[in-house]
Design a protein around this motif. Structure first.
Motif, PDB file in Angstrom:
ATOM      1  N   THR A  99     -10.965  15.224  52.806  1.00 20.53           N
ATOM      2  CA  THR A  99      -9.752  16.003  53.034  1.00 20.53           C
ATOM      3  C   THR A  99      -8.802  15.898  51.845  1.00 20.53           C
ATOM      4  O   THR A  99      -8.107  16.863  51.513  1.00 20.53           O
ATOM      5  CB  THR A  99      -9.060  15.548  54.330  1.00 20.53           C
ATOM      6  N   ALA A 100      -8.763  14.742  51.193  1.00 17.21           N
ATOM      7  CA  ALA A 100      -7.931  14.597  49.998  1.00 17.21           C
ATOM      8  C   ALA A 100      -8.441  15.484  48.877  1.00 17.21           C
ATOM      9  O   ALA A 100      -7.649  16.118  48.154  1.00 17.21           O
ATOM     10  CB  ALA A 100      -7.908  13.135  49.559  1.00 17.21           C
ATOM     11  N   ALA A 139      -7.523  19.110  49.661  1.00 20.02           N
ATOM     12  CA  ALA A 139      -6.102  19.364  49.422  1.00 20.02           C
ATOM     13  C   ALA A 139      -5.814  19.533  47.937  1.00 20.02           C
ATOM     14  O   ALA A 139      -4.991  20.366  47.538  1.00 20.02           O
ATOM     15  CB  ALA A 139      -5.272  18.227  50.010  1.00 20.02           C
TER      16      ALA A 139
END
Length: 392
Positions: A98-99, A102
């Motif tokens: 998810t990082a 993003a």
């Protein structure tokens, strides 16, 4: 005399020729084998933004994904805007995924564990979650390359007045020069003068560059793909892979690495990859590698255990030490342009590469900064080490 000679009739060479012809240039494409007879013919057809770290390669991938959508309007090849689902084995991996998503700045959806089967009903239980990328797609690479060449030869509607001709069974043996400038190619069928030459020889791009006296550190990285029997009903709806694939793509290891990449096809078979290892041009079939790929695929989709594998094939990805392709004119040999070294992303990145090469050939302002892809970036006197780190 043609404006441009393109060496290589794989999908990257086809894209370079296609866009150059669209820009009004007269193009001759040469290949010692058939169309898509090298790496292109042994690829899955990935068009991915999901596996790219922020930086120049991701910028190239985003541009290329949009161009593939446009090219799909030509017809003649399969294009599936199916999207890609990257799954995480545990919470720590999911946090890293998810990082990354993003930071990429591309369209994506974080999918929690309870919603994974909304995307893939037959996916195994136990994954912590994943990230879905709607821009990921799939093309049939051999037909795509042939279509780009055919449309260029027939004249692209609404484009310039350029022409495109194809000559297979022709081996480039050297270059014509006027001082330092490249002014054409020598072949086993005679010399071909040209205004410029594009090296789109894929895994053999370093060998072609050496004929001009310049160094490109492109090495073959072998990969296997399994093909199942045709399935009566779709089992895999998107391109699905584990987070380990992202790590393997960015790895510098010469040793064997495998990570499951599974997807269905319109004709029914499921394609299973991906392995990576630097073993030169050794085509020996490795049963242990195939077994590992099959096992990892079943860990993703248990229903595959009851399906037969009907064939396997291997290809050689053109590996560069910094995992970036080589795109643009070579300052060490003016008149020689390179479009190679894409490793396993060449099919996905082909349209953007061809588009940028055509802009460079015509003197137009490039749509992306080409400096990260400079052909001379590996020279010790420019980088200090000869192996610059990947940007981003």
């Amino acid at each position: 005399m043609p404006d441009v000679v393109v060496i290589g009739a794989g999908v990257v060479g086809a894209a370079c020729a296609h866009y150059a012809a669209r820009a009004g240039l007269d193009v001759v494409v040469l290949d010692r084998g058939p169309v898509a007879g090298g790496t292109t013919g042994a690829g899955e057809g990935n068009v991915l933004v999901s596996d790219k770290e922020p930086g120049p390669e991701l910028d190239l991938a985003v541009l290329s994904a949009g161009l593939w959508r446009e090219l799909a309007g030509l017809g003649g090849f399969e294009y599936e805007p199916k999207g890609g689902l990257v799954v995480a084995e545990d919470d720590e991996v999911l946090a890293a995924l998810t990082a990354l998503a993003a930071g990429q700045g591309v369209e994506h959806t974080v999918v929690d564990a309870g919603r994974l089967t909304d995307y893939e009903p037959h996916l195994a239980q136990g994954f912590a979650g994943g990230v879905f990328y709607p821009q990921d797609a799939q093309v049939q690479p051999m037909l795509a390359a042939a279509t780009l060449l055919r449309e260029g030869a027939q004249g692209v509607q609404g484009a310039g007045r350029g022409t495109l001709s194809l000559r297979t069974g022709v081996t480039v043996t050297g270059f014509l020069r006027d001082g330092e400038r490249v002014t054409g190619v020598r072949t086993d069928r005679g010399d071909i003068p040209a205004g410029a030459v594009v090296n789109a020889a894929g895994t053999w791009g370093g060998e072609v560059a050496a004929l001009a006296g310049v160094h490109l550190p492109i090495l073959p990285r072998r990969g296997f793909i399994l093909v199942t029997e045709p399935l009566d009903e779709p089992l895999v709806l998107h391109k699905v892979y584990t987070a380990a694939y992202v790590t393997n793509v960015a790895s510098d290891s010469a040793g064997l690495e495998t990570s499951a990449v599974v997807e269905g096809t319109p004709s029914g078979p499921v394609l299973i990859g991906a392995s990576r290892e630097r073993v030169g041009f050794d085509r020996t079939v490795s049963i242990p590698v195939l077994e590992r790929l099959a096992r990892q695929a079943v860990e993703l989709f248990p229903a595959l255990a009851a399906r037969r594998v009907i064939r396997a094939y291997c290809g050689f990805r053109p590996y560069c030490p910094d995992h970036l392709p080589v795109i643009g004119e070579d300052p060490r040999a003016p008149g020689l342009y390179h479009a190679c070294g894409h490793e396993g992303a060449g099919i996905g990145l082909a349209p953007a590469t061809g588009h940028l090469i055509a802009q460079a050939l015509t003197g137009a302002r490039p749509g992306l900064d080409l400096d990260p892809f400079r052909p001379d970036r590996f020279d010790p006197d420019r980088s200090g080490t000869g192996t610059p780190a990947k940007e981003g």
